[in-house]
Scaffold this motif. Structure first.
Motif, PDB file in Angstrom:
ATOM      1  N   VAL A  96      44.692  71.407  32.217  1.00 14.85           N
ATOM      2  CA  VAL A  96      45.287  70.150  32.679  1.00 14.85           C
ATOM      3  C   VAL A  96      46.501  69.771  31.833  1.00 14.85           C
ATOM      4  N   GLY A  97      47.559  69.364  32.507  1.00 24.36           N
ATOM      5  CA  GLY A  97      48.743  68.905  31.793  1.00 24.36           C
ATOM      6  C   GLY A  97      49.645  68.100  32.706  1.00 24.36           C
ATOM      7  N   ILE A  98      50.330  67.118  32.150  1.00 19.85           N
ATOM      8  CA  ILE A  98      51.295  66.336  32.919  1.00 19.85           C
ATOM      9  C   ILE A  98      52.625  66.315  32.168  1.00 19.85           C
ATOM     10  N   CYS A  99      53.709  66.156  32.918  1.00 17.66           N
ATOM     11  CA  CYS A  99      55.029  66.059  32.300  1.00 17.66           C
ATOM     12  C   CYS A  99      55.900  65.128  33.137  1.00 17.66           C
ATOM     13  N   PRO A 100      55.711  63.826  32.985  1.00 17.91           N
ATOM     14  CA  PRO A 100      56.588  62.879  33.684  1.00 17.91           C
ATOM     15  C   PRO A 100      57.941  62.821  32.972  1.00 17.91           C
ATOM     16  N   PHE A 101      58.921  63.552  33.472  1.00 16.03           N
ATOM     17  CA  PHE A 101      60.218  63.664  32.806  1.00 16.03           C
ATOM     18  C   PHE A 101      60.784  62.278  32.511  1.00 16.03           C
ATOM     19  N   SER A 102      61.271  62.102  31.279  1.00 13.88           N
ATOM     20  CA  SER A 102      61.729  60.767  30.868  1.00 13.88           C
ATOM     21  C   SER A 102      62.766  60.884  29.765  1.00 13.88           C
ATOM     22  N   GLU A 103      63.787  60.029  29.830  1.00 14.83           N
ATOM     23  CA  GLU A 103      64.787  59.970  28.766  1.00 14.83           C
ATOM     24  C   GLU A 103      64.153  59.390  27.504  1.00 14.83           C
ATOM     25  N   THR A 111      54.286  55.978  28.812  1.00 20.30           N
ATOM     26  CA  THR A 111      54.518  57.379  29.189  1.00 20.30           C
ATOM     27  C   THR A 111      54.128  58.307  28.053  1.00 20.30           C
ATOM     28  N   TRP A 112      54.533  57.937  26.836  1.00 23.30           N
ATOM     29  CA  TRP A 112      54.142  58.725  25.658  1.00 23.30           C
ATOM     30  C   TRP A 112      52.624  58.762  25.515  1.00 23.30           C
ATOM     31  N   GLU A 113      51.980  57.609  25.622  1.00 21.11           N
ATOM     32  CA  GLU A 113      50.545  57.537  25.396  1.00 21.11           C
ATOM     33  C   GLU A 113      49.766  58.309  26.448  1.00 21.11           C
ATOM     34  N   ARG A 114      50.159  58.164  27.707  1.00 18.75           N
ATOM     35  CA  ARG A 114      49.432  58.851  28.781  1.00 18.75           C
ATOM     36  C   ARG A 114      49.610  60.367  28.674  1.00 18.75           C
ATOM     37  N   THR A 115      50.811  60.814  28.347  1.00 18.95           N
ATOM     38  CA  THR A 115      51.054  62.252  28.207  1.00 18.95           C
ATOM     39  C   THR A 115      50.226  62.819  27.064  1.00 18.95           C
ATOM     40  N   ARG A 116      50.181  62.109  25.948  1.00 21.99           N
ATOM     41  CA  ARG A 116      49.371  62.566  24.814  1.00 21.99           C
ATOM     42  C   ARG A 116      47.883  62.564  25.152  1.00 21.99           C
ATOM     43  N   GLN A 117      47.442  61.523  25.826  1.00 20.96           N
ATOM     44  CA  GLN A 117      46.024  61.403  26.150  1.00 20.96           C
ATOM     45  C   GLN A 117      45.555  62.527  27.067  1.00 20.96           C
ATOM     46  N   VAL A 118      46.345  62.817  28.102  1.00 24.20           N
ATOM     47  CA  VAL A 118      45.958  63.867  29.043  1.00 24.20           C
ATOM     48  C   VAL A 118      46.109  65.249  28.409  1.00 24.20           C
ATOM     49  N   ASN A 119      47.280  65.529  27.865  1.00 24.44           N
ATOM     50  CA  ASN A 119      47.582  66.881  27.394  1.00 24.44           C
ATOM     51  C   ASN A 119      46.834  67.243  26.125  1.00 24.44           C
ATOM     52  N   LEU A 120      46.918  66.401  25.114  1.00 18.73           N
ATOM     53  CA  LEU A 120      46.352  66.750  23.810  1.00 18.73           C
ATOM     54  C   LEU A 120      44.921  66.253  23.633  1.00 18.73           C
ATOM     55  N   ASP A 121      44.701  64.956  23.870  1.00 23.78           N
ATOM     56  CA  ASP A 121      43.343  64.441  23.702  1.00 23.78           C
ATOM     57  C   ASP A 121      42.379  65.146  24.655  1.00 23.78           C
ATOM     58  N   HIS A 161      58.220  63.821  24.792  1.00 25.62           N
ATOM     59  CA  HIS A 161      56.801  63.459  24.768  1.00 25.62           C
ATOM     60  C   HIS A 161      55.929  64.667  25.089  1.00 25.62           C
ATOM     61  N   TYR A 162      56.400  65.509  25.994  1.00 26.18           N
ATOM     62  CA  TYR A 162      55.634  66.656  26.485  1.00 26.18           C
ATOM     63  C   TYR A 162      55.601  67.800  25.471  1.00 26.18           C
ATOM     64  N   GLY A 163      56.774  68.167  24.948  1.00 28.51           N
ATOM     65  CA  GLY A 163      56.861  69.285  24.009  1.00 28.51           C
ATOM     66  C   GLY A 163      55.944  69.148  22.807  1.00 28.51           C
TER      67      GLY A 163
END
Length: 259
Positions: A96-103, A111-121, A161-163
């Motif tokens: 599972v991974g998400i990447c909502p592209f964002s400046e 956006t940072w928190e949700r990406t970290r929660q899904v991808n890493l947590d 946030h994704y990288g």
């Protein structure tokens, strides 16, 4: 010759993309049972049901569990359902991974928190729980495979946030290899490049961006989910029984194409 005969395989994010391709590839290579996690919204519900039908037709037993992987309770349900149905787990594909592209400068904190929660947590939760099951089952052991990304090695203007989450996933598997070797558990990461999936579908609708990414490859095309599924099955198989703590780039040559 089947590479994963009789193995019980758990895959997160299995309804589409890389997760779905992995499920079908494991079925092709003799896996006896699949534990399939999916988000559980209306769209993924339909997708997982069609996948289950396809797998059942191939003689593979399937149990499916919906839920948000960012919630610890989802991981608990996945492992409990899998062990109840099949008695053990031999392979985990944490996909599972998400990447909502964002400046970066205007990125909402959410956006940072949700990406970290899904991808890493989410990756940490499922890897820890499945590893605990592998350590106590008889015989001990298994193969943990995390889908990371070359974005964990390279920079992207809209992936600040994704990288970092993907870099952390690669490092998590290295540390897990060290921590879990004594239980006969191997841990490896697969780092895809640009794979045509839902995660970047909107980004690749830009013809100029798509052409640029194709030209960055040495193979002359974007990757497909099936291109990633093969290396995943390799890591799960006895062909890789002496491979742990390894990161395999699957990107058609993008990473080395400096010039």
């Amino acid at each position: 010759m089947p590479l994963t005969p009789g193995k019980v395989v758990c895959i997160t994010g299995a309804s589409r993309g890389i997760g779905r391709a992995c499920a079908l590839e494991f079925a092709k290579h003799g896996a006896s049972a699949l534990i399939l996690h999916y988000l559980g919204d209306a769209e993924t519900e339909v997708e997982i049901q069609t996948l289950k039908v396809e797998l059942n037709e191939k003689g593979v037993k399937v149990v499916s569990i919906p839920g948000d992987i960012a919630l610890l309770d989802t991981t608990t349900k996945i492992v409990e359902a899998g062990v109840q149905a099949f008695g053990r787990i031999d392979v985990l594909v944490s996909n599972v991974g998400i990447c909502p592209f964002s400046e970066f400068l205007t990125m909402p904190l959410e956006t940072w928190e949700r990406t970290r929660q899904v991808n890493l947590d989410g990756t940490f939760y499922i890897v820890q729980a499945v590893a605990a099951q592998m350590a106590k089952q008889t015989p001990q052991g298994g193969s943990l495979i995390a889908i990371s990304s070359i974005s964990g090695l390279l920079g992207g203007a809209q992936q600040c946030h994704y990288g970092p989450t993907k870099a952390a996933i690669t490092n998590l598997m290295q540390n897990c290899a060290v921590a879990l070797g004594k239980y006969g558990i191997r841990a490896n990461a697969v780092l895809p490049g640009t794979i045509a999936t839902d995660i970047n579908k909107e980004d690749l609708q830009n013809d100029e961006k798509r052409e640029y990414m194709v030209n960055r490859t040495l193979i002359g095309r974007l990757g497909t989910p099936e291109d990633v599924a093969g290396p995943v099955v390799f890591f799960a198989s006895d062909l890789a029984k002496y491979v742990t703590g390894t990161s395999l780039i699957v990107d058609g040559g993008i990473f080395v194409n400096f010039q």
